[in-house]
Design a protein around this motif. Structure first.
Motif, PDB file in Angstrom:
ATOM      1  N   ILE A 201       0.811  -1.204   0.000  1.00  0.00           N
ATOM      2  CA  ILE A 201       0.000   0.000   0.000  1.00  0.00           C
ATOM      3  C   ILE A 201       0.858   1.274   0.000  1.00  0.00           C
ATOM      4  O   ILE A 201       0.413   2.337  -0.437  1.00  0.00           O
ATOM      5  N   TYR A 202       2.117   1.163   0.474  1.00  0.00           N
ATOM      6  CA  TYR A 202       3.002   2.329   0.536  1.00  0.00           C
ATOM      7  C   TYR A 202       4.030   2.355  -0.595  1.00  0.00           C
ATOM      8  O   TYR A 202       4.978   3.135  -0.553  1.00  0.00           O
ATOM      9  N   CYS A 203       3.860   1.509  -1.619  1.00  0.00           N
ATOM     10  CA  CYS A 203       4.925   1.351  -2.611  1.00  0.00           C
ATOM     11  C   CYS A 203       5.231   2.629  -3.374  1.00  0.00           C
ATOM     12  O   CYS A 203       6.343   2.815  -3.868  1.00  0.00           O
ATOM     13  N   ASP A 204       4.265   3.549  -3.495  1.00  0.00           N
ATOM     14  CA  ASP A 204       4.504   4.793  -4.223  1.00  0.00           C
ATOM     15  C   ASP A 204       5.067   5.894  -3.336  1.00  0.00           C
ATOM     16  O   ASP A 204       5.250   7.027  -3.802  1.00  0.00           O
ATOM     17  N   LEU A 205       5.339   5.579  -2.071  1.00  0.00           N
ATOM     18  CA  LEU A 205       5.815   6.599  -1.135  1.00  0.00           C
ATOM     19  C   LEU A 205       7.260   6.353  -0.700  1.00  0.00           C
ATOM     20  O   LEU A 205       7.671   6.777   0.388  1.00  0.00           O
ATOM     21  N   VAL A 206       8.047   5.673  -1.540  1.00  0.00           N
ATOM     22  CA  VAL A 206       9.488   5.584  -1.317  1.00  0.00           C
ATOM     23  C   VAL A 206      10.095   6.907  -1.773  1.00  0.00           C
ATOM     24  O   VAL A 206       9.830   7.363  -2.885  1.00  0.00           O
ATOM     25  N   PHE A 207      10.895   7.525  -0.929  1.00  0.00           N
ATOM     26  CA  PHE A 207      11.354   8.877  -1.200  1.00  0.00           C
ATOM     27  C   PHE A 207      12.173   8.976  -2.490  1.00  0.00           C
ATOM     28  O   PHE A 207      11.994   9.902  -3.270  1.00  0.00           O
ATOM     29  N   ASP A 208      13.078   8.047  -2.700  1.00  0.00           N
ATOM     30  CA  ASP A 208      13.897   8.042  -3.909  1.00  0.00           C
ATOM     31  C   ASP A 208      13.287   7.044  -4.897  1.00  0.00           C
ATOM     32  O   ASP A 208      13.331   5.842  -4.660  1.00  0.00           O
ATOM     33  N   PRO A 209      12.703   7.516  -5.997  1.00  0.00           N
ATOM     34  CA  PRO A 209      12.064   6.592  -6.946  1.00  0.00           C
ATOM     35  C   PRO A 209      13.011   5.506  -7.454  1.00  0.00           C
ATOM     36  O   PRO A 209      12.572   4.414  -7.812  1.00  0.00           O
TER      37      PRO A 209
END
Length: 428
Positions: A201-209
């Motif tokens: 659910i948090y996969c798009d919220l990693v700071f460094d893409p």
């Protein structure tokens, strides 16, 4: 007659309600307990939802063809291609996870620490959680070396572990397990014949893409179920929408059939207007991509600023690489906390912060930690503003930590931690 399974309220929701009551009573409180993403709805999605308001039929249990096709495209862009026929949507990823535990059956391996509902859902499903610790700085994934031993002991005791739950990136720690760790976990799950349920659910919220979390589906595609939703990346928790990606092959299709059957008996279908908006979101048009990128920058700026406040007073903290969560450990301050505040564990620490300072956090025990642990979970996602105007300004700001309302919250955290840590400690 069999006694009903004891059911306690989610620690996150309970803490939120307690703080809301105190706020309504006129008290000044600072909410750092909830995982609610305090951001406004993207106008393009609000308009899509409104335009679909006349869609009042049940529709397909799994979700509309347009939605499932959009979700399949979303995963394909993340190197996880899937047949749209193996996508199932539901009213939030939380009920989907529970339905998956029912569909898979058996006992459930959960990481320690882990999100508050995994173990509770396993018990509600008639199973038992099997706790396995995570590696330092790699929350969300059980230590692969310890997994085999835990499963062997459970099976020797007559238990029936059938799946292992992982979280990438992790709640509560805000860390991301290394690809090598995920690969070893996938290999162990295959050797142990476990289904992997990967909560992403948090996969798009990693700071460094470039530092994106690697899914176990990349290493064990035939036995990995992936779930996600719109609650975190697009701050749409109140819309209640989630999706599951089932693996192709006999095991995946068998679980898919059972999952759809369970869904048909529990929620029938997901709200049709929400599906229409979700299909647009999963298509990732430019305005959605831009919103998620702005939210990610905001989360990073604020959570890193707050992290500095905790490490400055001596709390231990793994570097946060994603989400809006911190998981500080006050073990270095144990002697002081015991002598000055009669605090000997995380629950007493959380109670002290709430009752004396009006700061809501969750103790590590809510995430499976032992009572003596001095870990707490801190969520910074409610600091972005009280109004949509403030929140949109926070999204657009080059340095949101300088905005008066965010700076005031950071300063309050500094005051509280400085007083908590006592004289002789550096000022955050």
């Amino acid at each position: 007659m069999t006694a009903p399974v004891p059911v306690t309220m989610s620690a996150t929701l309970a803490a939120d309600e307690a703080l809301a009551r105190r706020r309504c009573a006129g008290e000044q409180v600072l909410s750092l307990a909830s995982g609610e993403i305090g951001l406004p709805v993207l106008p393009a999605l609000r308009d899509r939802l409104a335009a679909a308001a006349d869609r009042n039929s049940y529709g397909s249990v799994s979700g509309s063809p347009a939605l499932r096709s959009a979700v399949a495209g979303y995963w394909e862009r993340r190197n996880l291609p899937v047949d749209p026929a193996l996508v199932v949507c539901g009213p939030g990823s939380k009920p989907l996870l529970f339905a998956l535990l029912l569909a898979i059956g058996g006992d459930v391996v959960v990481p320690v620490p882990s999100w508050v509902s995994y173990a509770a859902q396993a018990r509600l499903a008639g199973a038992r959680p099997i706790p396995v610790p995570t590696l330092p700085g790699e929350g969300g994934v059980p230590d692969p070396a310890a997994l085999g031993e835990a499963v062997a002991l459970a099976r020797a005791a007559g238990r029936n572990p059938r799946c292992v739950v992982v979280t990438l990136p992790d709640n509560p720690t805000g860390t991301v397990a290394a690809p090598g760790t995920v690969e070893r976990l996938a290999r162990a799950a295959r050797d142990l014949d476990l289904v992997i349920v990967s909560d992403e659910i948090y996969c798009d919220l990693v700071f460094d893409p470039a530092d994106r979390a690697v899914s176990p589906a990349a290493f064990a595609p035939e036995r990995t179920v992936v779930t996600t939703g719109l609650t975190k990346n697009l701050a749409l928790g109140g819309w209640r929408f989630g999706v599951a990606r089932l693996p192709d092959g006999p095991l995946g299709r068998e679980v898919h059939t059972r999952l759809v059957g369970i869904a048909s008996q529990i929620w029938s279908s997901t709200a049709a207007p929400v599906q229409a908006a979700a299909a647009h979101a999963f298509g990732e048009p430019p305005e959605v991509v831009a919103y998620v990128a702005a939210a990610r920058r905001l989360h990073e700026a604020v959570v890193r600023t707050v992290a500095e406040r905790f490490t400055a007073v001596g709390a231990e903290l793994s570097p946060v690489r994603a989400t809006c969560y911190l998981y500080p450990d006050f073990e270095p301050l144990r002697e002081h906390l015991a002598g000055a505040h009669a605090v000997h564990g995380g629950e007493a620490l959380a109670t002290l912060l709430a009752e004396r300072y009006g700061v809501g956090v969750l103790p590590g025990t809510a995430f499976g930690e032992p009572e003596h642990s001095l870990r707490i979970r801190v969520a910074t996602s409610r600091l972005y503003g009280e109004t949509d105007a403030e929140r949109f300004e926070a999204l657009a700001a080059a340095d949101p930590t300088r905005l008066p309302w965010i700076k005031a919250s950071s300063d309050r955290i500094t005051e509280v931690l400085t007083d908590l840590a006592g004289p002789g400690r550096p000022t955050p």
